[in-house]
Design an enzyme around this catalytic site. Structure first.
Site, PDB file in Angstrom:
ATOM      1  N   ASP A  29      54.055  33.169  26.449  1.00 10.42           N
ATOM      2  CA  ASP A  29      52.622  33.421  26.636  1.00 10.42           C
ATOM      3  C   ASP A  29      52.110  34.283  25.466  1.00 10.42           C
ATOM      4  O   ASP A  29      52.757  35.248  25.055  1.00 10.42           O
ATOM      5  CB  ASP A  29      52.397  34.154  27.970  1.00 10.42           C
ATOM      6  CG  ASP A  29      50.944  34.128  28.401  1.00 10.42           C
ATOM      7  OD1 ASP A  29      50.647  33.508  29.427  1.00 10.42           O
ATOM      8  OD2 ASP A  29      50.098  34.734  27.693  1.00 10.42           O
ATOM      9  N   ILE A  30      50.955  33.914  24.955  1.00 15.47           N
ATOM     10  CA  ILE A  30      50.395  34.594  23.780  1.00 15.47           C
ATOM     11  C   ILE A  30      49.860  36.000  24.110  1.00 15.47           C
ATOM     12  O   ILE A  30      49.713  36.845  23.212  1.00 15.47           O
ATOM     13  CB  ILE A  30      49.280  33.719  23.143  1.00 15.47           C
ATOM     14  CG1 ILE A  30      49.113  34.039  21.666  1.00 15.47           C
ATOM     15  CG2 ILE A  30      47.971  33.836  23.900  1.00 15.47           C
ATOM     16  CD1 ILE A  30      48.263  33.024  20.927  1.00 15.47           C
ATOM     17  N   GLN A  92      42.978  30.778  37.577  1.00 20.72           N
ATOM     18  CA  GLN A  92      43.347  29.848  36.498  1.00 20.72           C
ATOM     19  C   GLN A  92      42.346  29.927  35.360  1.00 20.72           C
ATOM     20  O   GLN A  92      41.128  29.869  35.590  1.00 20.72           O
ATOM     21  CB  GLN A  92      43.428  28.407  37.038  1.00 20.72           C
ATOM     22  CG  GLN A  92      43.986  27.431  36.003  1.00 20.72           C
ATOM     23  CD  GLN A  92      44.216  26.027  36.557  1.00 20.72           C
ATOM     24  OE1 GLN A  92      43.731  25.678  37.635  1.00 20.72           O
ATOM     25  NE2 GLN A  92      44.945  25.211  35.803  1.00 20.72           N
ATOM     26  N   HIS A  98      50.528  25.280  34.774  1.00 24.17           N
ATOM     27  CA  HIS A  98      51.580  26.107  34.164  1.00 24.17           C
ATOM     28  C   HIS A  98      52.133  27.081  35.186  1.00 24.17           C
ATOM     29  O   HIS A  98      51.415  27.576  36.046  1.00 24.17           O
ATOM     30  CB  HIS A  98      51.051  26.857  32.936  1.00 24.17           C
ATOM     31  CG  HIS A  98      49.771  27.585  33.181  1.00 24.17           C
ATOM     32  ND1 HIS A  98      48.543  26.948  33.216  1.00 24.17           N
ATOM     33  CD2 HIS A  98      49.522  28.888  33.425  1.00 24.17           C
ATOM     34  CE1 HIS A  98      47.597  27.838  33.468  1.00 24.17           C
ATOM     35  NE2 HIS A  98      48.167  29.027  33.602  1.00 24.17           N
ATOM     36  N   HIS A 100      54.022  30.688  35.402  1.00 29.89           N
ATOM     37  CA  HIS A 100      54.359  31.905  34.659  1.00 29.89           C
ATOM     38  C   HIS A 100      55.723  32.428  35.119  1.00 29.89           C
ATOM     39  O   HIS A 100      55.974  32.495  36.329  1.00 29.89           O
ATOM     40  CB  HIS A 100      53.348  33.018  34.960  1.00 29.89           C
ATOM     41  CG  HIS A 100      51.936  32.752  34.562  1.00 29.89           C
ATOM     42  ND1 HIS A 100      51.381  33.262  33.417  1.00 29.89           N
ATOM     43  CD2 HIS A 100      50.941  32.053  35.155  1.00 29.89           C
ATOM     44  CE1 HIS A 100      50.101  32.904  33.337  1.00 29.89           C
ATOM     45  NE2 HIS A 100      49.813  32.165  34.383  1.00 29.89           N
TER      46      HIS A 100
HETATM   47  P1  5GP Z   1      46.229  31.363  33.794  1.00 29.65           P
HETATM   48  O1  5GP Z   1      45.265  32.512  33.698  1.00 29.65           O
HETATM   49  O2  5GP Z   1      45.522  30.037  33.696  1.00 29.65           O
HETATM   50  O3  5GP Z   1      47.173  31.449  34.968  1.00 29.65           O
HETATM   51  O4  5GP Z   1      47.178  31.508  32.548  1.00 29.65           O
HETATM   52  C1  5GP Z   1      46.875  31.073  31.265  1.00 29.65           C
HETATM   53  C2  5GP Z   1      47.840  31.770  30.356  1.00 29.65           C
HETATM   54  O5  5GP Z   1      47.873  31.094  29.117  1.00 29.65           O
HETATM   55  C3  5GP Z   1      47.443  33.224  30.053  1.00 29.65           C
HETATM   56  O6  5GP Z   1      48.489  34.093  30.443  1.00 29.65           O
HETATM   57  C4  5GP Z   1      47.201  33.230  28.550  1.00 29.65           C
HETATM   58  O7  5GP Z   1      47.632  34.394  27.924  1.00 29.65           O
HETATM   59  C5  5GP Z   1      47.987  32.025  28.074  1.00 29.65           C
HETATM   60  N1  5GP Z   1      47.438  31.377  26.891  1.00 29.65           N
HETATM   61  C6  5GP Z   1      46.127  31.040  26.679  1.00 29.65           C
HETATM   62  N2  5GP Z   1      45.993  30.431  25.480  1.00 29.65           N
HETATM   63  C7  5GP Z   1      47.234  30.394  24.928  1.00 29.65           C
HETATM   64  C8  5GP Z   1      47.723  29.886  23.690  1.00 29.65           C
HETATM   65  O8  5GP Z   1      46.993  29.355  22.853  1.00 29.65           O
HETATM   66  N3  5GP Z   1      49.048  30.004  23.461  1.00 29.65           N
HETATM   67  C9  5GP Z   1      49.902  30.576  24.369  1.00 29.65           C
HETATM   68  N4  5GP Z   1      51.184  30.646  24.051  1.00 29.65           N
HETATM   69  N5  5GP Z   1      49.459  31.064  25.543  1.00 29.65           N
HETATM   70  C10 5GP Z   1      48.146  30.977  25.836  1.00 29.65           C
END
Ligand code: 5GP
Ligand code: ZN
Length: 135
Positions: A29-30, A92, A98, A100
């Protein structure tokens, strides 16, 4: 606009890849919640759990188990959370399924997002029946 995670799978956007097979792709994760925060995604685009076949979920979990063990071996965390968000109401932000994997250490800054308090047993069992009937 193309999906950012599809772009990562296709190699159009760089990512720190940890693992891939025919169906799944795992990368860092970035914006890590903790060091070692990793994401596992299906290579095929599914918005979230509501439109993903159960077999794909199986593939995700088949990768999650050894990856969790590898995280523990590499980083020696005290624990680890699996976390998964669906739709904006469910946190989300990237609309490609995805999972985590978040390593945890005693005293780290992460907190449970809800306050546990005892529920009404009748209401709980009514809801259980409702879900069972919808299955
Ligand atoms: P969500 O909030 O949808 O559960 O998680 C999305 C995750 O994707 C976040 O933890 C965010 O940091 C990660 N993320 C968003 N854009 C990128 C990216 O371009 N590269 C990577 N490696 N992670 C990303
Ligand atoms: Zn996608």
């Amino acid at each position: 606009m193309e999906c950012i995670f599809c772009a990562i799978v296709e190699g159009k956007i760089p990512a720190a890849k940890v693992y891939e097979n025919e169906q799944v792709f795992a990368f860092m994760d970035i914006a890590p919640a903790n060091p070692g925060h990793l994401l596992i995604i299906p290579k095929q685009h599914y918005r979230n759990i509501f439109d993903m076949p159960a077999e794909v979920g199986t593939k995700i979990m088949e990768a999650a188990v050894p990856l969790a063990t590898a995280i523990r071996k590499a980083l020696n965390p005290d624990g680890l959370n699996l976390f998964q968000s669906n739709e904006a109401a469910g946190f989300q932000t990237v609309f490609h399924f995805h999972l985590h994997l978040i390593p945890r250490w005693e005293g780290d800054p992460l907190r449970l997002p809800w306050k546990p308090s005892e529920g009404d047993i009748k209401e709980i069992s009514n809801i259980a029946t409702k879900i069972q009937e919808a299955l």
